[in-house]
Design a protein around this motif. Structure first.
Motif, PDB file in Angstrom:
ATOM      1  N   MET A   1     -32.129 114.279  27.057  1.00 58.26           N
ATOM      2  CA  MET A   1     -31.753 112.937  26.653  1.00 58.26           C
ATOM      3  C   MET A   1     -32.593 111.944  27.457  1.00 58.26           C
ATOM      4  SD  MET A   1     -28.058 111.086  26.936  1.00 58.26           S
ATOM      5  CE  MET A   1     -27.411 111.511  25.339  1.00 58.26           C
ATOM      6  N   THR A   2     -33.135 110.967  26.774  1.00 58.37           N
ATOM      7  CA  THR A   2     -33.969 109.948  27.405  1.00 58.37           C
ATOM      8  C   THR A   2     -33.429 108.571  27.073  1.00 58.37           C
ATOM      9  OG1 THR A   2     -35.899 111.367  27.149  1.00 58.37           O
ATOM     10  CG2 THR A   2     -36.305 109.058  27.590  1.00 58.37           C
ATOM     11  N   ALA A   3     -33.383 107.732  28.079  1.00 57.25           N
ATOM     12  CA  ALA A   3     -32.974 106.336  27.870  1.00 57.25           C
ATOM     13  C   ALA A   3     -34.180 105.449  28.126  1.00 57.25           C
ATOM     14  CB  ALA A   3     -31.845 105.965  28.812  1.00 57.25           C
ATOM     15  N   ILE A   4     -34.324 104.433  27.290  1.00 60.01           N
ATOM     16  CA  ILE A   4     -35.439 103.503  27.419  1.00 60.01           C
ATOM     17  C   ILE A   4     -34.895 102.080  27.395  1.00 60.01           C
ATOM     18  CG2 ILE A   4     -37.536 102.637  26.337  1.00 60.01           C
ATOM     19  CD1 ILE A   4     -37.864 105.418  25.077  1.00 60.01           C
ATOM     20  N   ILE A   5     -35.332 101.275  28.360  1.00 55.56           N
ATOM     21  CA  ILE A   5     -34.982  99.855  28.352  1.00 55.56           C
ATOM     22  C   ILE A   5     -36.167  99.111  27.766  1.00 55.56           C
ATOM     23  CG2 ILE A   5     -34.441  97.836  29.760  1.00 55.56           C
ATOM     24  CD1 ILE A   5     -33.164  99.760  31.776  1.00 55.56           C
ATOM     25  N   LYS A   6     -35.951  98.470  26.619  1.00 51.39           N
ATOM     26  CA  LYS A   6     -37.019  97.740  25.939  1.00 51.39           C
ATOM     27  C   LYS A   6     -36.997  96.247  26.254  1.00 51.39           C
ATOM     28  CE  LYS A   6     -37.485 100.797  21.974  1.00 51.39           C
ATOM     29  NZ  LYS A   6     -37.488 100.855  20.514  1.00 51.39           N
ATOM     30  N   ALA A   7     -35.826  95.718  26.538  1.00 48.78           N
ATOM     31  CA  ALA A   7     -35.700  94.284  26.803  1.00 48.78           C
ATOM     32  C   ALA A   7     -34.412  94.050  27.586  1.00 48.78           C
ATOM     33  CB  ALA A   7     -35.670  93.501  25.500  1.00 48.78           C
ATOM     34  N   ILE A   8     -34.386  92.954  28.304  1.00 49.74           N
ATOM     35  CA  ILE A   8     -33.205  92.567  29.074  1.00 49.74           C
ATOM     36  C   ILE A   8     -32.877  91.116  28.734  1.00 49.74           C
ATOM     37  CG2 ILE A   8     -32.285  92.146  31.386  1.00 49.74           C
ATOM     38  CD1 ILE A   8     -34.062  94.400  32.386  1.00 49.74           C
ATOM     39  N   GLU A   9     -31.612  90.841  28.609  1.00 47.98           N
ATOM     40  CA  GLU A   9     -31.154  89.489  28.319  1.00 47.98           C
ATOM     41  C   GLU A   9     -29.876  89.247  29.114  1.00 47.98           C
ATOM     42  OE1 GLU A   9     -31.469  86.170  27.628  1.00 47.98           O
ATOM     43  OE2 GLU A   9     -32.718  86.924  25.993  1.00 47.98           O
ATOM     44  N   TYR A  10     -29.485  88.005  29.258  1.00 51.39           N
ATOM     45  CA  TYR A  10     -28.248  87.667  29.949  1.00 51.39           C
ATOM     46  C   TYR A  10     -27.574  86.508  29.234  1.00 51.39           C
ATOM     47  CZ  TYR A  10     -30.828  83.717  31.846  1.00 51.39           C
ATOM     48  OH  TYR A  10     -31.558  82.565  31.966  1.00 51.39           O
ATOM     49  N   TYR A  11     -26.311  86.337  29.549  1.00 51.83           N
ATOM     50  CA  TYR A  11     -25.546  85.221  29.009  1.00 51.83           C
ATOM     51  C   TYR A  11     -24.682  84.678  30.139  1.00 51.83           C
ATOM     52  CZ  TYR A  11     -21.969  82.629  26.534  1.00 51.83           C
ATOM     53  OH  TYR A  11     -21.116  81.643  26.116  1.00 51.83           O
ATOM     54  N   LEU A  12     -24.741  83.387  30.359  1.00 51.09           N
ATOM     55  CA  LEU A  12     -23.918  82.751  31.377  1.00 51.09           C
ATOM     56  C   LEU A  12     -22.775  81.996  30.707  1.00 51.09           C
ATOM     57  CD1 LEU A  12     -26.734  81.286  33.643  1.00 51.09           C
ATOM     58  CD2 LEU A  12     -25.384  83.348  34.024  1.00 51.09           C
ATOM     59  N   PRO A  13     -21.566  82.157  31.223  1.00 51.48           N
ATOM     60  CA  PRO A  13     -20.445  81.420  30.646  1.00 51.48           C
ATOM     61  C   PRO A  13     -20.648  79.913  30.786  1.00 51.48           C
ATOM     62  CG  PRO A  13     -19.738  82.736  32.546  1.00 51.48           C
ATOM     63  CD  PRO A  13     -21.188  82.978  32.357  1.00 51.48           C
ATOM     64  N   ALA A  14     -19.990  79.168  29.944  1.00 52.79           N
ATOM     65  CA  ALA A  14     -20.178  77.719  29.906  1.00 52.79           C
ATOM     66  C   ALA A  14     -19.603  77.007  31.131  1.00 52.79           C
ATOM     67  CB  ALA A  14     -19.543  77.146  28.636  1.00 52.79           C
ATOM     68  N   GLY A  15     -18.537  77.544  31.705  1.00 57.93           N
ATOM     69  CA  GLY A  15     -17.908  76.889  32.851  1.00 57.93           C
ATOM     70  C   GLY A  15     -18.793  76.933  34.091  1.00 57.93           C
ATOM     71  N   VAL A  16     -18.963  75.785  34.739  1.00 56.20           N
ATOM     72  CA  VAL A  16     -19.780  75.703  35.952  1.00 56.20           C
ATOM     73  C   VAL A  16     -18.967  75.006  37.041  1.00 56.20           C
ATOM     74  CG1 VAL A  16     -21.885  74.766  36.977  1.00 56.20           C
ATOM     75  CG2 VAL A  16     -21.914  75.591  34.620  1.00 56.20           C
ATOM     76  N   VAL A  17     -18.990  75.599  38.234  1.00 58.47           N
ATOM     77  CA  VAL A  17     -18.359  74.980  39.408  1.00 58.47           C
ATOM     78  C   VAL A  17     -19.465  74.774  40.432  1.00 58.47           C
ATOM     79  CG1 VAL A  17     -16.714  75.303  41.291  1.00 58.47           C
ATOM     80  CG2 VAL A  17     -16.133  76.079  38.990  1.00 58.47           C
ATOM     81  N   ASP A  18     -19.630  73.529  40.871  1.00 59.24           N
ATOM     82  CA  ASP A  18     -20.650  73.269  41.892  1.00 59.24           C
ATOM     83  C   ASP A  18     -19.980  73.070  43.250  1.00 59.24           C
ATOM     84  OD1 ASP A  18     -19.725  70.634  42.013  1.00 59.24           O
ATOM     85  OD2 ASP A  18     -21.407  69.818  40.894  1.00 59.24           O
ATOM     86  N   ASN A  19     -20.796  72.943  44.272  1.00 60.87           N
ATOM     87  CA  ASN A  19     -20.270  72.832  45.628  1.00 60.87           C
ATOM     88  C   ASN A  19     -19.451  71.557  45.843  1.00 60.87           C
ATOM     89  OD1 ASN A  19     -21.421  75.264  46.187  1.00 60.87           O
ATOM     90  ND2 ASN A  19     -23.201  74.423  47.217  1.00 60.87           N
ATOM     91  N   HIS A  20     -19.770  70.488  45.106  1.00 60.09           N
ATOM     92  CA  HIS A  20     -18.969  69.267  45.205  1.00 60.09           C
ATOM     93  C   HIS A  20     -17.528  69.532  44.775  1.00 60.09           C
ATOM     94  CE1 HIS A  20     -23.018  67.484  45.211  1.00 60.09           C
ATOM     95  NE2 HIS A  20     -22.460  66.553  45.956  1.00 60.09           N
ATOM     96  N   GLN A  21     -17.376  70.323  43.707  1.00 64.21           N
ATOM     97  CA  GLN A  21     -16.033  70.653  43.236  1.00 64.21           C
ATOM     98  C   GLN A  21     -15.303  71.537  44.246  1.00 64.21           C
ATOM     99  OE1 GLN A  21     -17.938  71.816  39.475  1.00 64.21           O
ATOM    100  NE2 GLN A  21     -16.074  71.045  38.502  1.00 64.21           N
TER     101      GLN A  21
END
Length: 80
Positions: free
Chosen positions: A1-21
């Motif tokens: 069995m062989t696995a191949i990674i052809k591409a990588i992608e990511y998704y970031l959730p919409a909620g953002v908390v910054d250091n001020h918060q």
């Protein structure tokens, strides 16, 4: 069995908390101290009903949309 990674992608959730918060919630902290200790200025936070699998599905949808792979090219042990 062989696995191949052809591409990588990511998704970031919409909620953002910054250091001020964070400082408004934890007044004993300082913005400079948080950033110097962690190197982080803001972080994405998943919604209350959002699971890690939801983020993975969104990343996969982006791969499909850009033509990096097709749904039918992904093997799954769950296929019937």
């Amino acid at each position: 069995m062989t696995a191949i990674i052809k591409a990588i992608e990511y998704y970031l959730p919409a909620g953002v908390v910054d250091n001020h918060q964070l400082v408004s919630e934890f007044p004993e902290w300082s913005i400079d101290k948080i950033e110097s200790k962690t190197g982080i200025r803001s972080r994405h936070i998943a919604g209350e009903t959002e699971c890690s699998s939801d983020l993975g599905v969104q990343a996969a949808e982006q791969l499909f949309a850009q033509g990096a792979c097709r749904r039918e090219d992904i093997e799954s042990k769950w296929k019937s």
